[in-house]
Each structure stands twice: as structure tokens, then as C-alpha cells.
Write a protein that holds these residues in place. Structure first.
Motif, PDB file in Angstrom:
ATOM      1  N   ALA A 242       0.822  -1.215   0.000  1.00 46.92           N
ATOM      2  CA  ALA A 242       0.000   0.000   0.000  1.00 46.92           C
ATOM      3  C   ALA A 242       0.856   1.266   0.000  1.00 46.92           C
ATOM      4  O   ALA A 242       0.607   2.198  -0.779  1.00 46.92           O
ATOM      5  CB  ALA A 242      -0.941  -0.003   1.199  1.00 46.92           C
ATOM      6  N   LEU A 243       1.871   1.312   0.856  1.00 49.95           N
ATOM      7  CA  LEU A 243       2.687   2.531   0.959  1.00 49.95           C
ATOM      8  C   LEU A 243       3.369   2.908  -0.356  1.00 49.95           C
ATOM      9  O   LEU A 243       3.352   4.086  -0.734  1.00 49.95           O
ATOM     10  CB  LEU A 243       3.724   2.380   2.077  1.00 49.95           C
ATOM     11  CG  LEU A 243       3.211   2.529   3.510  1.00 49.95           C
ATOM     12  CD1 LEU A 243       4.372   2.512   4.495  1.00 49.95           C
ATOM     13  CD2 LEU A 243       2.414   3.810   3.684  1.00 49.95           C
ATOM     14  N   PRO A 244       3.993   1.953  -1.067  1.00 52.82           N
ATOM     15  CA  PRO A 244       4.596   2.342  -2.361  1.00 52.82           C
ATOM     16  C   PRO A 244       3.587   2.911  -3.351  1.00 52.82           C
ATOM     17  O   PRO A 244       3.926   3.795  -4.138  1.00 52.82           O
ATOM     18  CB  PRO A 244       5.196   1.027  -2.873  1.00 52.82           C
ATOM     19  CG  PRO A 244       5.480   0.234  -1.642  1.00 52.82           C
ATOM     20  CD  PRO A 244       4.358   0.560  -0.711  1.00 52.82           C
ATOM     21  N   LEU A 245       2.350   2.421  -3.312  1.00 48.95           N
ATOM     22  CA  LEU A 245       1.323   2.950  -4.212  1.00 48.95           C
ATOM     23  C   LEU A 245       0.873   4.352  -3.804  1.00 48.95           C
ATOM     24  O   LEU A 245       0.344   5.108  -4.621  1.00 48.95           O
ATOM     25  CB  LEU A 245       0.115   2.008  -4.234  1.00 48.95           C
ATOM     26  CG  LEU A 245       0.355   0.610  -4.814  1.00 48.95           C
ATOM     27  CD1 LEU A 245      -0.898  -0.249  -4.646  1.00 48.95           C
ATOM     28  CD2 LEU A 245       0.745   0.690  -6.283  1.00 48.95           C
ATOM     29  N   MET A 246       1.083   4.694  -2.546  1.00 50.52           N
ATOM     30  CA  MET A 246       0.638   5.988  -2.014  1.00 50.52           C
ATOM     31  C   MET A 246       1.722   7.059  -2.043  1.00 50.52           C
ATOM     32  O   MET A 246       1.529   8.147  -1.507  1.00 50.52           O
ATOM     33  CB  MET A 246       0.170   5.805  -0.557  1.00 50.52           C
ATOM     34  CG  MET A 246      -1.021   4.884  -0.372  1.00 50.52           C
ATOM     35  SD  MET A 246      -2.518   5.552  -1.127  1.00 50.52           S
ATOM     36  CE  MET A 246      -2.632   4.500  -2.567  1.00 50.52           C
ATOM     37  N   LYS A 247       2.873   6.769  -2.654  1.00 59.00           N
ATOM     38  CA  LYS A 247       4.001   7.700  -2.601  1.00 59.00           C
ATOM     39  C   LYS A 247       3.664   9.122  -3.068  1.00 59.00           C
ATOM     40  O   LYS A 247       4.036  10.090  -2.409  1.00 59.00           O
ATOM     41  CB  LYS A 247       5.172   7.142  -3.413  1.00 59.00           C
ATOM     42  CG  LYS A 247       6.073   6.208  -2.629  1.00 59.00           C
ATOM     43  CD  LYS A 247       7.282   5.809  -3.451  1.00 59.00           C
ATOM     44  CE  LYS A 247       8.197   4.891  -2.666  1.00 59.00           C
ATOM     45  NZ  LYS A 247       9.389   4.493  -3.467  1.00 59.00           N
ATOM     46  N   PRO A 248       2.983   9.297  -4.199  1.00 60.02           N
ATOM     47  CA  PRO A 248       2.673  10.680  -4.617  1.00 60.02           C
ATOM     48  C   PRO A 248       1.842  11.439  -3.591  1.00 60.02           C
ATOM     49  O   PRO A 248       2.141  12.592  -3.276  1.00 60.02           O
ATOM     50  CB  PRO A 248       1.909  10.479  -5.926  1.00 60.02           C
ATOM     51  CG  PRO A 248       2.341   9.146  -6.431  1.00 60.02           C
ATOM     52  CD  PRO A 248       2.567   8.312  -5.213  1.00 60.02           C
ATOM     53  N   ALA A 249       0.805  10.798  -3.053  1.00 60.45           N
ATOM     54  CA  ALA A 249      -0.043  11.453  -2.056  1.00 60.45           C
ATOM     55  C   ALA A 249       0.729  11.692  -0.767  1.00 60.45           C
ATOM     56  O   ALA A 249       0.592  12.739  -0.128  1.00 60.45           O
ATOM     57  CB  ALA A 249      -1.282  10.603  -1.783  1.00 60.45           C
ATOM     58  N   MET A 250       1.558  10.729  -0.372  1.00 56.76           N
ATOM     59  CA  MET A 250       2.337  10.886   0.850  1.00 56.76           C
ATOM     60  C   MET A 250       3.368  12.004   0.708  1.00 56.76           C
ATOM     61  O   MET A 250       3.599  12.764   1.657  1.00 56.76           O
ATOM     62  CB  MET A 250       3.028   9.558   1.191  1.00 56.76           C
ATOM     63  CG  MET A 250       2.078   8.452   1.603  1.00 56.76           C
ATOM     64  SD  MET A 250       2.911   6.856   1.841  1.00 56.76           S
ATOM     65  CE  MET A 250       3.954   7.230   3.240  1.00 56.76           C
ATOM     66  N   ALA A 251       3.962  12.124  -0.466  1.00 58.34           N
ATOM     67  CA  ALA A 251       4.926  13.196  -0.693  1.00 58.34           C
ATOM     68  C   ALA A 251       4.248  14.560  -0.606  1.00 58.34           C
ATOM     69  O   ALA A 251       4.790  15.510  -0.023  1.00 58.34           O
ATOM     70  CB  ALA A 251       5.594  13.022  -2.057  1.00 58.34           C
ATOM     71  N   THR A 252       3.053  14.657  -1.180  1.00 60.65           N
ATOM     72  CA  THR A 252       2.303  15.912  -1.114  1.00 60.65           C
ATOM     73  C   THR A 252       1.995  16.289   0.323  1.00 60.65           C
ATOM     74  O   THR A 252       2.213  17.428   0.748  1.00 60.65           O
ATOM     75  CB  THR A 252       0.998  15.787  -1.912  1.00 60.65           C
ATOM     76  OG1 THR A 252       1.301  15.432  -3.259  1.00 60.65           O
ATOM     77  CG2 THR A 252       0.227  17.086  -1.897  1.00 60.65           C
ATOM     78  N   GLN A 253       1.491  15.335   1.080  1.00 57.96           N
ATOM     79  CA  GLN A 253       1.134  15.620   2.465  1.00 57.96           C
ATOM     80  C   GLN A 253       2.372  15.832   3.344  1.00 57.96           C
ATOM     81  O   GLN A 253       2.307  16.566   4.337  1.00 57.96           O
ATOM     82  CB  GLN A 253       0.275  14.484   3.021  1.00 57.96           C
ATOM     83  CG  GLN A 253      -1.111  14.417   2.424  1.00 57.96           C
ATOM     84  CD  GLN A 253      -1.841  15.729   2.534  1.00 57.96           C
ATOM     85  OE1 GLN A 253      -2.059  16.245   3.636  1.00 57.96           O
ATOM     86  NE2 GLN A 253      -2.235  16.299   1.401  1.00 57.96           N
ATOM     87  N   ALA A 254       3.475  15.192   2.995  1.00 57.08           N
ATOM     88  CA  ALA A 254       4.711  15.412   3.754  1.00 57.08           C
ATOM     89  C   ALA A 254       5.178  16.859   3.610  1.00 57.08           C
ATOM     90  O   ALA A 254       5.649  17.475   4.572  1.00 57.08           O
ATOM     91  CB  ALA A 254       5.800  14.450   3.276  1.00 57.08           C
ATOM     92  N   ILE A 255       5.037  17.416   2.410  1.00 55.13           N
ATOM     93  CA  ILE A 255       5.401  18.816   2.195  1.00 55.13           C
ATOM     94  C   ILE A 255       4.533  19.726   3.053  1.00 55.13           C
ATOM     95  O   ILE A 255       5.029  20.610   3.761  1.00 55.13           O
ATOM     96  CB  ILE A 255       5.270  19.186   0.706  1.00 55.13           C
ATOM     97  CG1 ILE A 255       6.303  18.419  -0.123  1.00 55.13           C
ATOM     98  CG2 ILE A 255       5.431  20.687   0.495  1.00 55.13           C
ATOM     99  CD1 ILE A 255       6.129  18.578  -1.618  1.00 55.13           C
ATOM    100  N   PHE A 256       3.211  19.505   3.012  1.00 55.90           N
ATOM    101  CA  PHE A 256       2.299  20.339   3.798  1.00 55.90           C
ATOM    102  C   PHE A 256       2.547  20.179   5.294  1.00 55.90           C
ATOM    103  O   PHE A 256       2.524  21.158   6.045  1.00 55.90           O
ATOM    104  CB  PHE A 256       0.850  19.990   3.465  1.00 55.90           C
ATOM    105  CG  PHE A 256       0.442  20.382   2.076  1.00 55.90           C
ATOM    106  CD1 PHE A 256       0.937  21.537   1.490  1.00 55.90           C
ATOM    107  CD2 PHE A 256      -0.430  19.592   1.337  1.00 55.90           C
ATOM    108  CE1 PHE A 256       0.566  21.906   0.207  1.00 55.90           C
ATOM    109  CE2 PHE A 256      -0.804  19.953   0.054  1.00 55.90           C
ATOM    110  CZ  PHE A 256      -0.307  21.115  -0.517  1.00 55.90           C
ATOM    111  N   ALA A 257       2.753  18.936   5.738  1.00 56.52           N
ATOM    112  CA  ALA A 257       2.964  18.683   7.163  1.00 56.52           C
ATOM    113  C   ALA A 257       4.259  19.325   7.646  1.00 56.52           C
ATOM    114  O   ALA A 257       4.307  19.901   8.747  1.00 56.52           O
ATOM    115  CB  ALA A 257       2.987  17.174   7.431  1.00 56.52           C
ATOM    116  N   PHE A 258       5.311  19.240   6.841  1.00 54.73           N
ATOM    117  CA  PHE A 258       6.587  19.833   7.245  1.00 54.73           C
ATOM    118  C   PHE A 258       6.476  21.353   7.319  1.00 54.73           C
ATOM    119  O   PHE A 258       6.970  21.975   8.264  1.00 54.73           O
ATOM    120  CB  PHE A 258       7.682  19.435   6.249  1.00 54.73           C
ATOM    121  CG  PHE A 258       9.041  19.954   6.631  1.00 54.73           C
ATOM    122  CD1 PHE A 258       9.825  19.266   7.538  1.00 54.73           C
ATOM    123  CD2 PHE A 258       9.534  21.131   6.083  1.00 54.73           C
ATOM    124  CE1 PHE A 258      11.078  19.747   7.906  1.00 54.73           C
ATOM    125  CE2 PHE A 258      10.781  21.617   6.440  1.00 54.73           C
ATOM    126  CZ  PHE A 258      11.551  20.917   7.359  1.00 54.73           C
TER     127      PHE A 258
END
Length: 293
Positions: free
Chosen positions: A203-219
Motif C-alpha cells: 500500500a505505501l509504495p502505491l501511495m508515494k505521490p499522495a504521501m509526498a504531497t502531504q509530507a510537504i504540507f505537514a513539514f
């Protein structure tokens, strides 16, 4: 035939004109977005008198940049921590908080997407309801709770609560609705994969684009957070970068615009680094989605 060719030519011309118009609009929007940051970098190399004289598009000298940096370091001596110390404190908070936000929110969204249980809709509604509660409403009770468990004036109250992020959860759940195939999860279960193994390896590898987007916002949210650290940290040696900048806001500091712009540039520099590091995953996800469609 000639008439059809004329119609096709007219249609192609309209399409070409539309593309040119869209490109011009995108370029203008890009310039509008980048120009303030460009001015900030340019002004950090100029002295205060030059900045007051008007807008300058060319950078100043390295000598003036060094002088601005020296003045910034001198003004930081009375704050209680150095600029680099404040950046380190912000990094100690922002990095683990970002990891917790993205991982735990993705895990929660995964659970409410993949599994079916009676309270599934109620859990989703409860998480969405939390988004309606401002942080200012619960900050006093949160401070009292942290005092009772002896975590007040430490970094833990700024890191651990990041695991519960309703906005990140909502984004990830919406992404999973179209970006996560339940058939793949079922196939992994049939092959004997454990639940956490399936989540972490599939699941996590498939979610990389969304996780990267949210990581930017969270940081960015954690890095620029001033309200909660100001309430939770009383030791001057633990000041975060926004607290450090606020402590420098004396009348004398306000008049030295070159130092101000240099301080702002150093503040947003880590955000640029995080964005450019993670943006490749967003671009890759968009390209992958375009190929699938």
C-alpha cells in the motif's frame, strides 16, 4: 473535401490558440508565484538604504550579504539561542512530526478503506468532526494534561499529537478511493502476507505521490508553527525558528531590512529543500496516472 479541410484547419487553429493562451497564463502565474521569493533572495544581499530606495532585480555584493549575516548573528546573541540552534530545534520537531503525520494518517485511511466493520462510518464522521475544533479551544486543557504527565516544556507535546491529523487522513482516504486497488490487497492476503506487511510493502509504495504531497504540507505546517511552541516551550534555549524570529523583532531589527530578508530567506530555505526533494514523487505519480488513463 476542401470544405472539410478548411473546417479542420480552423479547428486546429483554435486549439493552437487555446494552448498558447493557457501557456501564457501558466507562465504569468508562475512568475507571480516565484517573484516574491526572488525579491526576498535579492534583498538579502542589499543594505537597508538600497532596499528602501525601491525594487531591485539584480543582486548586491557578497560583501553586503556577509555583513547582513554578521549583523544577524550579532542580534541573535541576546535571544538565548543561536540561529543554527533554533533551526536544529525546529528540525528536531518537524522531521519526526512529519513522519508521524504521514504514516499514521495513511494507516488510518487504509484501515477505514480496506476493512469493513460496524462503526466504520461513525469513525470517519468523528475524525471529520475533529477538524471543526480549533487548536485554540483545546490548548489550555492540553497544557494542563502535559503538565500532569511531566511533558511540559519539552518537544514531545509538539511531536506526538502530529500522529492525529484529520486533514491528512481525509486527503489520503480520498486518494485511496481511486488510487488503491483492493484486488491487490486481497491477492496479497491470499499469498499469505500479514496485514502490516501488506500495508508497508504494497500500500505505501502505491501511495508515494499522495504521501509526498502531504509530507510537504505537514513539514511546512510544523516548521512554521509559532502558536503551540510558544505555549509549550518556556526555556529560551529550546526556541524554535519562528520563536527565534519573533524574539528578534525589536525596533532596531525592523529598520535593518537587509537582515530581515536574510533571516526570512534562511527560514524558508529548509522548506525549499524538502519541496524539491519530494516533488519528484509527485511528478512521477501524475505521470503514472496519465499513463493509466
Amino acid at each position: 473535401m476542401a470544405k472539410n479541410a478548411e473546417v479542420e484547419s480552423s479547428y486546429s487553429g483554435r486549439i493552437r490558440a487555446t494552448k498558447i493562451f493557457r501557456t501564457i497564463i501558466c507562465v504569468l502565474l508562475c512568475i507571480i508565484s516565484i517573484f516574491p521569493f526572488y525579491l526576498m533572495i535579492i534583498n538579502s544581499t542589499l543594505d537597508s538604504i538600497t532596499i528602501k530606495a525601491g525594487v531591485h532585480l539584480l543582486p548586491g555584493s557578497f560583501a553586503q550579504l556577509g555583513e547582513n549575516f554578521t549583523n544577524l548573528m550579532k542580534k541573535a546573541e541576546g535571544v538565548g539561542t543561536s540561529l543554527w540552534g533554533a533551526m536544529l530545534h525546529s528540525a528536531i520537531i518537524s522531521v519526526p512530526a512529519t513522519i508521524l503525520t504521514v504514516y499514521c494518517s495513511t494507516l488510518t485511511a487504509y484501515g477505514l478503506t480496506v476493512y469493513n466493520f460496524k462503526l466504520k462510518n461513525a469513525a470517519h464522521t468523528f475524525i471529520m468532526a475533529i477538524m471543526m475544533i480549533p487548536a485554540q479551544v483545546s490548548i489550555i486543557g492540553f497544557m494542563q494534561f502535559m503538565m500532569k504527565i511531566n511533558l511540559y516544556d519539552s518537544y514531545w507535546p509538539l511531536i506526538i499529537p502530529a500522529a492525529a491529523s484529520p486533514a491528512t487522513y481525509y486527503f489520503m482516504k480520498q486518494y485511496m478511493a481511486t488510487g488503491l486497488s483492493l484486488e491487490i490487497i486481497e491477492a496479497a492476503r491470499i499469498d499469505g502476507s500479514g496485514e502490516f506487511s501488506t500495508f508497508n510493502k504494497i500500500a505505501l509504495p502505491l501511495m508515494k505521490p499522495a504521501m509526498a504531497t502531504q509530507a510537504i504540507f505537514a513539514f511546512i505546517t510544523s516548521w512554521n508553527n509559532l502558536y503551540t511552541p510558544s505555549m509549550m516551550l518556556t526555556d529560551t534555549a529550546k526556541k524554535t525558528l519562528p520563536m527565534f524570529i519573533m524574539a528578534l523583532r525589536s525596533e532596531q531589527f525592523r529598520q535593518d531590512y537587509g537582515v530581515i530578508y536574510l533571516g526570512l530567506f534562511l527560514t524558508v530555505l529548509p522548506i525549499f529543500i524538502v519541496y524539491f526533494t519530494l516533488s519528484k514523487y509527485i511528478i512521477a505519480g501524475v505521470a503514472l496516472g496519465g499513463v493509466k488513463e
